[in-house]
Write a protein that holds these residues in place. Structure first.
Motif, short mmCIF file in Angstrom:
data_model
loop_
_atom_site.label_atom_id
_atom_site.label_comp_id
_atom_site.label_asym_id
_atom_site.label_seq_id
_atom_site.Cartn_x
_atom_site.Cartn_y
_atom_site.Cartn_z
N GLY A 1 0.54 -1.21 -9.63
CA GLY A 1 -0.15 -0.53 -8.70
C GLY A 1 0.10 -1.55 -7.41
O GLY A 1 0.93 -2.46 -7.55
N HIS A 2 -0.50 -1.18 -6.25
CA HIS A 2 -0.06 -1.94 -5.03
C HIS A 2 -1.15 -3.15 -4.50
O HIS A 2 -2.29 -2.76 -5.41
CB HIS A 2 0.03 -0.98 -3.87
N ARG A 3 -1.04 -3.89 -3.85
CA ARG A 3 -1.81 -4.95 -3.43
C ARG A 3 -3.24 -4.24 -2.91
O ARG A 3 -4.36 -4.78 -3.11
CB ARG A 3 -1.05 -5.65 -2.46
N ASP A 4 -3.39 -3.29 -2.23
CA ASP A 4 -4.42 -2.60 -1.64
C ASP A 4 -5.31 -2.44 -2.95
O ASP A 4 -6.59 -2.49 -2.81
CB ASP A 4 -4.37 -1.25 -0.76
N SER B 1 0.82 -1.06 -0.03
CA SER B 1 0.12 0.08 0.00
C SER B 1 0.93 1.30 -0.18
O SER B 1 2.31 1.07 0.28
CB SER B 1 -0.96 0.03 1.16
N GLY B 2 0.19 2.30 0.13
CA GLY B 2 1.05 3.61 0.04
C GLY B 2 1.47 4.16 -1.34
O GLY B 2 1.31 3.53 -2.30
N ASP B 3 2.61 5.10 -1.22
CA ASP B 3 3.08 5.76 -2.19
C ASP B 3 4.03 4.82 -2.99
O ASP B 3 4.83 4.27 -2.23
CB ASP B 3 3.50 7.23 -2.06
N PRO B 4 4.20 4.94 -4.17
CA PRO B 4 5.40 4.36 -4.95
C PRO B 4 6.66 4.96 -4.33
O PRO B 4 7.01 5.94 -3.87
CB PRO B 4 5.39 4.71 -6.41
N GLU B 5 7.63 3.86 -3.85
CA GLU B 5 8.90 3.96 -3.70
C GLU B 5 9.92 2.96 -4.46
O GLU B 5 9.23 1.94 -4.55
CB GLU B 5 9.09 3.75 -2.10
N LEU B 6 11.07 3.55 -4.46
CA LEU B 6 12.03 2.37 -5.67
C LEU B 6 11.98 1.08 -4.72
O LEU B 6 11.88 0.27 -5.48
CB LEU B 6 13.46 3.10 -5.32
N GLY B 7 12.44 0.94 -3.42
CA GLY B 7 12.16 -0.25 -2.77
C GLY B 7 11.10 -1.29 -2.96
O GLY B 7 11.18 -2.32 -3.02
N ARG B 8 9.70 -0.55 -3.07
CA ARG B 8 8.56 -1.21 -3.34
C ARG B 8 8.36 -1.62 -4.65
O ARG B 8 7.63 -2.57 -4.94
CB ARG B 8 7.36 -0.13 -2.98
N MET B 9 9.05 -1.03 -5.79
CA MET B 9 8.90 -1.15 -7.10
C MET B 9 9.89 -1.96 -7.86
O MET B 9 9.82 -2.26 -9.21
CB MET B 9 8.48 0.09 -7.70
N THR B 10 10.85 -2.53 -7.06
CA THR B 10 11.98 -3.45 -7.70
C THR B 10 11.79 -4.64 -7.77
O THR B 10 12.30 -5.43 -8.20
CB THR B 10 13.34 -2.71 -7.17
#
Length: 339
Positions: free
Chosen positions: A287-290, A96-105
């Protein structure tokens, strides 16, 4: 277990059927027996190492999107249970939340191993349960294409009733965008390359259509559809060759969801059209899981048609990718995993 993997060197010519040891779930993990997969444009890019160091290392199991059945869970798993059908999330670490490099790699199908395996072992946090109203093939189309369209129009675009939306083409993202815009109550215009596809788009609910092969300068015709005001939201899938025209038919203050670069990735547009009319250019990467779970609730409630163009067998992945490259498909291309 059997896998399709890129080995020895990059390139589609190095895609091979291979054997790997079946994984076992550790604490917090789930083991999936995969039932189906579906293809996206990125699945043509990954084998050529098109994302550089973010593509991953060899051997690599390609293809991000799929659906499987939970057959075993590790200690402490609470989100799912054996027997549940689930889709792996494209970004395993973006909950969830805003995109961040760590979340999108941490994306499946490069750099992480993808869905072209008989079994996948993933964190319970990286999967979502699928409603019973969806078939395996329908569910396999959702993680990338559907969520990208949802993120563009709902999460970021907040499209509402009566708004004017323009969608480019008839691939997976485009058809999901048409469906979600209709669910939101928007008026939807779709541009396509053939009258046959346009007929099918109208059957799926497109309010207006333009054949851009017969009308190369389609932006003027598109703007006329809005009474000269311009579109509130454009789902931009073409990139280099379509973006200049999109800017000519977006309204002042409108949103361009930048998703695809099918016609090229270089940017050569009149920037004044963005600045002086305060156009919002929003990049979208899945996008994210939420968002995925919110989208599933909408799909279960409204039951829009999910178009599967053609289904290939597991070992015919190279042929399926060649078909994807041809661009003749209408909707999604799927892979049926062995029983």
């Amino acid at each position: 277990m059997r896998v399709m993997q890129i080995q020895d060197d990059w390139g589609l010519g190095n895609l091979r059927l291979a054997e790997r040891a079946q994984p076992q779930p550790g604490p917090g993990q789930v083991l999936l027996r995969m039932r189906a997969a579906s293809l996206n444009y990125r699945d043509l890019v990954v084998p050529e190492r098109g994302y550089g160091s973010f593509t991953g290392t060899l051997p690599l199991i390609p293809v991000s999107d799929g659906v499987g059945e939970v057959v075993e869970v590790g200690a402490g798993v609470r989100r799912v249970a054996p027997g549940d059908r689930v889709c792996p999330c494209f970004f395993q670490g973006w909950i969830s939340g805003d995109p961040e490099l760590g979340r999108m790699t941490g994306s499946l199908g490069g750099p992480l191993d993808g869905a072209m395996a008989e079994f996948m072992c993933l964190s319970e946090q990286g999967v979502v349960k699928i409603p019973s109203c969806l078939s395996d093939l329908e569910a396999a189309t959702l993680p990338c294409a559907a969520l990208t369209a949802w993120s563009a129009l709902v999460t970021h675009g907040r499209v509402g009733p009566g708004e004017r939306v323009l969608v480019q083409g008839s691939g997976g993202v485009a058809l999901f965008a048409l469906a979600f815009a209709r669910i939101a109550g928007a008026h939807v215009t779709v541009i396509s390359s053939s009258d046959e596809k346009i007929e099918r788009l109208r059957a799926l609910g497109a309010d207006a259509t333009i054949n851009y092969t017969r009308t190369p300068e389609w932006s003027k015709t598109a703007r006329e559809i809005t009474g000269g005001r311009g579109f509130d939201h454009i789902v931009e899938l073409g990139g280099e060759k379509t973006l200049p025209q999109s800017l000519r038919c977006i309204r002042a203050g409108g949103t361009l969801s930048m998703i695809g670069v099918l016609s090229g990735s270089l940017l050569a547009v009149p920037l004044g059209l963005i600045v002086t009319r305060q156009v919002r250019l929003q990049g979208i990467t899945v996008g994210h899981r939420d968002g995925f779970e919110a989208m599933l609730r909408a799909l279960e409630q409204h039951r829009p048609a999910i178009t599967v163009d053609r289904v290939f067998e597991f070992t015919a992945l190279r042929e399926a990718l060649a078909y994807l490259r041809s661009g003749v498909q209408f909707g999604k291309i799927c892979i049926r995993h062995p029983d």
